[in-house]
Design a protein around this motif. Structure first.
Motif, PDB file in Angstrom:
ATOM      1  N   THR A 144      47.864 -20.949  60.162  1.00 25.36           N
ATOM      2  CA  THR A 144      48.131 -21.886  59.080  1.00 25.36           C
ATOM      3  C   THR A 144      46.738 -22.215  58.175  1.00 25.36           C
ATOM      4  OG1 THR A 144      49.903 -22.995  60.077  1.00 25.36           O
ATOM      5  CG2 THR A 144      48.958 -23.995  57.998  1.00 25.36           C
ATOM      6  N   TRP A 192      49.294 -24.044  53.389  1.00 20.05           N
ATOM      7  CA  TRP A 192      49.764 -25.497  53.032  1.00 20.05           C
ATOM      8  C   TRP A 192      48.813 -25.907  52.086  1.00 20.05           C
ATOM      9  CZ3 TRP A 192      46.973 -29.784  52.948  1.00 20.05           C
ATOM     10  CH2 TRP A 192      47.381 -30.865  52.652  1.00 20.05           C
ATOM     11  N   SER A 241      55.717 -27.887  51.526  1.00 18.16           N
ATOM     12  CA  SER A 241      55.663 -28.042  52.986  1.00 18.16           C
ATOM     13  C   SER A 241      55.050 -29.136  53.431  1.00 18.16           C
ATOM     14  CB  SER A 241      55.425 -26.959  53.848  1.00 18.16           C
ATOM     15  OG  SER A 241      54.016 -26.574  53.594  1.00 18.16           O
ATOM     16  N   ALA A 256      53.897 -27.651  59.149  1.00 15.72           N
ATOM     17  CA  ALA A 256      52.947 -26.462  58.663  1.00 15.72           C
ATOM     18  C   ALA A 256      51.928 -26.253  59.959  1.00 15.72           C
ATOM     19  CB  ALA A 256      52.134 -26.578  57.490  1.00 15.72           C
TER      20      ALA A 256
END
Ligand SMILES: NC(=O)C1=CN([C@@H]2O[C@H](COP(=O)(O)OP(=O)(O)OC[C@H]3O[C@@H](n4cnc5c(N)ncnc54)[C@H](OP(=O)(O)O)[C@@H]3O)[C@@H](O)[C@H]2O)C=CC1
Ligand SMILES: O=C(CO)COP(=O)(O)O
Length: 332
Positions: free
Chosen positions: A26, A51, A57, A62
């Motif tokens: 991420t 993100w 989100s 995330a």
């Protein structure tokens, strides 16, 4: 959200092995560097999410399943992001990679120190090197450093990000790696001024070379290892960033030399030039702790509008004469 599965062509290693090595990554921050880092991880067959504070989100979901969280936001947001991540209850096995090049204005901490203080049980890795995002996005070859006191975590990030176009070295010195990338931004502003005033190749070489002992003094003071500054994350990034107009920090200096106002230059850039904030934090620290940083001091005075670019040059050229030898404990 960007998601991928493993590449479809016949794998060189067995598929089961490849899937084992694939990571859920991420990336926090959808700016120039966050986007480039997400693409690099994606093109290696990892499962990638981006993100952004403006995106749909929420942070908690995330990062919930991530093996690796890469923070690539501007310095001004890092401290708040670390607190937000704390409430998102990050797993202790998640590797936190920081790619930000700056110093916290409140505490003078580097991003890795902020994450280390907030997440004492997570592996923290610094990713830093000569990595102008436009060249990375154009798939030109580049090299970088992943630095951590956790050897396994650095090796994992190296494996996840390495490709034919992105060569990654590990290092045991996270503070040195991120300080190289951070301090060179202030020097890039100075070099932009030098080029903007058309001072020539001799002046530029002198400025970049004299920047090295200055960066070393700050680095050693903050606990970095000297050798790190002669590697990709130090000298390498200094050279890439001082090379010209792809660097936003260089463009700040170039614009100031042309008589433009700092606010106008930053508005025109439309993205982060960390050297401006770093110069302020660095001079506060240098004043407090008595670290000689003559180049950064002139950059700082120029950014504050206290002196002109020409006066900054004169102030550097007319300093007290002395031997060249780089004394890390120098007094001026
Ligand atoms: N671009 C490059 O070539 C490289 C950049 N870096 C470093 O990476 C960092 C980011 O640079 P870059 O991506 O280029 O900059 P950009 O200006 O392109 O993007 C900055 C990013 O940070 C986010 N951000 C800013 N403030 C906050 C905040 N308070 N909370 C959460 N997110 C925030 C922005 O979100 P939003 O869009 O919502 O404002 C945006 O996603 C810098 O430290 C830079 O020095 C390192 C290597 C290469
Ligand atoms: O850090 C960078 C390259 O390694 C990017 O430099 P700028 O932030 O000056 O564009």
């Amino acid at each position: 959200m960007v998601t991928s599965s493993a590449p479809s062509e016949t794998p060189i290693i067995p598929l089961s092995e490849a899937l084992k090595q694939m990571a859920r990554v991420t990336v926090l921050g959808a700016g120039a560097w966050g986007t480039a880092l997400a693409r690099l991880a994606l093109s290696n067959g990892n499962q990638v999410q981006i993100w952004s504070r403006r995106g749909p989100s929420d942070l908690k979901s995330a990062v919930a399943d991530a093996d690796i969280v890469v923070s690539a936001i501007s310095m001004k947001g890092v401290s708040a992001l670390a607190s937000q991540l704390q409430t998102a209850a990050l797993k202790t096995s998640t590797i936190l990679v920081t790619a930000t090049k700056g110093l916290d204005p409140e505490t003078t901490r580097t991003p890795s120190k902020i994450f280390r203080d907030t997440f004492p049980d997570n592996p923290i890795v610094v990713l830093s090197g000569p990595n102008l995002s436009k060249e990375i996005e154009a798939q030109l070859p580049a090299a970088t450093v992943v630095a951590s006191t956790d050897v396994d975590a650095a090796a994992r990030v190296q494996q996840v990000y390495s490709s034919e176009m992105f060569r990654i070295y590990t290092s045991p010195d996270p503070v040195g790696a991120e300080l190289g990338g951070t301090l060179k931004n202030v020097i890039a502003i100075a070099v932009g001024v030098c080029d903007g005033l058309k001072l020539g190749s001799n002046a530029k070489a002198a400025l970049i070379t004299r920047a090295i002992p200055e960066m070393l003094r700050v680095g050693v003071h903050m606990g970095a290892q000297v050798e790190t500054f002669y590697g990709l994350s130090g000298l390498g990034d200094l050279l890439a960033t001082c090379d010209g107009t792809l660097s936003r920090n260089y463009r700040v200096g170039y614009g100031l030399a042309q008589g433009k106002k700092l606010d106008d230059i930053l508005a025109e850039l439309g993205s982060t030039a960390e050297g401006v904030n770093t110069a302020h934090v660095l001079i506060d620290m240098a004043n407090r702790d008595g670290i000689p940083v003559p180049i950064a001091r002139q950059v700082h005075r120029l950014l504050r509008g206290v002196i002109t670019p020409q006066e900054a040059v004169g102030n550097l050229m007319e300093r007290q004469l002395k031997p060249e030898a780089c004394d890390l404990r120098a007094k001026n």
